[in-house]
Design an enzyme around this catalytic site. Structure first.
Site, PDB file in Angstrom:
ATOM      1  N   GLN A  31      32.577  47.891  38.358  1.00 37.06           N
ATOM      2  CA  GLN A  31      32.075  48.124  39.716  1.00 37.06           C
ATOM      3  C   GLN A  31      31.533  49.539  39.872  1.00 37.06           C
ATOM      4  OE1 GLN A  31      35.732  47.281  41.810  1.00 37.06           O
ATOM      5  NE2 GLN A  31      36.860  48.617  40.421  1.00 37.06           N
ATOM      6  N   HIS A  62      49.256  51.567  53.335  1.00 36.02           N
ATOM      7  CA  HIS A  62      50.193  51.497  52.198  1.00 36.02           C
ATOM      8  C   HIS A  62      51.644  51.334  52.650  1.00 36.02           C
ATOM      9  CE1 HIS A  62      46.675  53.432  50.034  1.00 36.02           C
ATOM     10  NE2 HIS A  62      46.882  52.295  49.390  1.00 36.02           N
ATOM     11  N   ASP A  87      44.497  53.247  43.317  1.00 34.97           N
ATOM     12  CA  ASP A  87      44.510  54.565  43.963  1.00 34.97           C
ATOM     13  C   ASP A  87      45.916  55.145  44.017  1.00 34.97           C
ATOM     14  OD1 ASP A  87      45.748  53.527  46.542  1.00 34.97           O
ATOM     15  OD2 ASP A  87      43.890  52.387  46.519  1.00 34.97           O
ATOM     16  N   GLU A 107      46.163  47.361  36.953  1.00 32.31           N
ATOM     17  CA  GLU A 107      44.859  47.635  37.575  1.00 32.31           C
ATOM     18  C   GLU A 107      43.778  47.262  36.552  1.00 32.31           C
ATOM     19  OE1 GLU A 107      43.249  49.022  40.536  1.00 32.31           O
ATOM     20  OE2 GLU A 107      41.584  48.499  39.206  1.00 32.31           O
ATOM     21  N   ASP A 140      43.437  42.479  33.561  1.00 26.12           N
ATOM     22  CA  ASP A 140      43.200  41.536  34.645  1.00 26.12           C
ATOM     23  C   ASP A 140      44.570  41.010  35.133  1.00 26.12           C
ATOM     24  OD1 ASP A 140      41.232  39.484  35.927  1.00 26.12           O
ATOM     25  OD2 ASP A 140      42.866  38.316  35.058  1.00 26.12           O
ATOM     26  N   GLY A 141      44.821  41.086  36.444  1.00 30.22           N
ATOM     27  CA  GLY A 141      46.124  40.719  36.992  1.00 30.22           C
ATOM     28  C   GLY A 141      46.492  39.273  36.704  1.00 30.22           C
ATOM     29  N   ASP A 158      47.527  44.363  45.959  1.00 28.15           N
ATOM     30  CA  ASP A 158      46.799  45.383  46.727  1.00 28.15           C
ATOM     31  C   ASP A 158      45.341  45.310  46.300  1.00 28.15           C
ATOM     32  OD1 ASP A 158      45.974  47.548  48.154  1.00 28.15           O
ATOM     33  OD2 ASP A 158      47.089  49.030  46.998  1.00 28.15           O
ATOM     34  N   SER A 159      44.701  44.241  46.729  1.00 30.82           N
ATOM     35  CA  SER A 159      43.372  43.915  46.191  1.00 30.82           C
ATOM     36  C   SER A 159      42.256  44.440  47.083  1.00 30.82           C
ATOM     37  CB  SER A 159      43.230  42.392  46.121  1.00 30.82           C
ATOM     38  OG  SER A 159      43.191  41.863  47.430  1.00 30.82           O
TER      39      SER A 159
HETATM   40  N1  SPD Z   1      38.096  45.968  53.411  1.00 30.20           N
HETATM   41  C1  SPD Z   1      38.907  46.785  52.577  1.00 30.20           C
HETATM   42  C2  SPD Z   1      40.141  46.119  52.094  1.00 30.20           C
HETATM   43  C3  SPD Z   1      40.795  46.905  51.026  1.00 30.20           C
HETATM   44  C4  SPD Z   1      42.200  46.559  50.823  1.00 30.20           C
HETATM   45  N2  SPD Z   1      42.772  47.172  49.676  1.00 30.20           N
HETATM   46  C5  SPD Z   1      42.627  48.563  49.573  1.00 30.20           C
HETATM   47  C6  SPD Z   1      43.391  49.154  48.442  1.00 30.20           C
HETATM   48  C7  SPD Z   1      44.037  50.415  48.827  1.00 30.20           C
HETATM   49  N3  SPD Z   1      45.125  50.722  47.974  1.00 30.20           N
END
Ligand code: SPD
Length: 283
Positions: A31, A62, A87, A107, A140-141, A158-159
């Protein structure tokens, strides 16, 4: 010349933020990744042009990702897996739990971790290699789950939004793999998008979790101003309904509660109470 970032949220709405400068722009194999310094929201991480996190409001996202779900366990959880979350914000919140002896961050994109470590230290410091409770896996998860059955007490997804590579992370098949990768009383917490724009998606997440075998599914919500609608949701699925609901017993110390900026003990006891329009849509 002024630099303005725009994220379109629907045909007639979006987010507009004035930016002071671009700190990073690059393409990984997966990406495009950008870090912008905004006037109002501090540093902001973008994946494929969409806001993933900002320094100003990441704490709400978070803290809500982690604390409502993890305090539903009947015994102090020992092992947790985070899928996505490169992150580091979700891992940072998990590190507050002394009972967690092992946290795995899976990740798919190593560049997200590298860039976050360089430009978002307040969120990502926990990802340091000296963190002995943390294992970081770049995979890949979906594939990682297939190789790890019956291991985790809690899985956090946490996608990014359900498009492209992240789409599978919202499917019944993926939730079933999470189910199988958790111990008997395991709990799954996932981000489930905006109640303003994606109520249908939230209903689909609920159905997919039910199809995967989860016995009890709950949603909580909170404001996240930089996300679509400024309002966000998380779904929590429990494998077993024998677990308690929060009743004044928490796995976080008073000292760590004192460090949180959004979640409180009172909030945890009521966080699964939903506004009427969401409750109706999820019936
Ligand atoms: N529209 C944004 C949604 C993002 C959700 N995940 C963010 C990851 C932060 N750790």
């Amino acid at each position: 010349m002024e630099l303005w970032f725009t994220e379109k949220h629907s045909s007639g709405s979006g987010l507009v933020l004035r930016c002071n400068k671009t700190l990073f722009s690059g393409n990984s194999d997966i990406q495009r990744i950008d870090v912008l310094e905004t006037e109002e929201f501090g540093r902001m991480l973008l994946l494929d042009g969409l806001v993933m996190t900002t320094e100003r409001d990441e704490f709400i996202y978070h803290e809500m990702m982690v604390h409502p779900g993890i305090n539903l366990h009947s015994h102090a959880p020992e092992t947790a897996l985070v899928i996505g979350g490169g992150d580091g914000g979700t891992v940072r919140e998990l590190m507050r739990y002394n009972s967690l002896r092992k946290i795995v961050l899976c990740e798919i994109d190593s560049m997200v971790v590298e860039v976050s470590r360089q430009f978002l230290p307040g969120i990502s410091t926990c990802l340091s290699s000296s963190n002995s409770r943390l294992e970081v896996v770049f995979q890949d998860g979906d594939m990682f789950l297939s190789d790890n059955r019956n291991v985790f007490d809690h899985i956090f997804v946490d996608s990014s939004d359900p498009a492209g590579a992240a789409e599978v992370l919202f499917s019944a098949g993926f939730y079933r793999k999470c189910f199988d990768s958790m111990r008997k009383d395991g709990i799954l917490s996932v981000q489930s998008e905006s109640p303003i724009y994606h109520l249908d998606l939230m209903a689909r997440v609920r159905e997919a979790m039910m199809e995967a075998g989860f016995a009890d599914i709950r949603f909580c919500t909170a404001p996240v101003p930089s996300y679509p609608g400024g309002f966000w949701s998380w779904a929590v699925g429990r494998k077993s309904i024998s677990n308690h609901l929060p009743s004044g017993r928490f796995f976080l110390s008073e000292e760590e509660f004192g460090k949180l900026k959004y979640v409180t003990q009172d909030l945890l006891t009521s966080c699964f109470i939903l506004p009427a329009f969401i409750r109706k849509a999820l019936r």
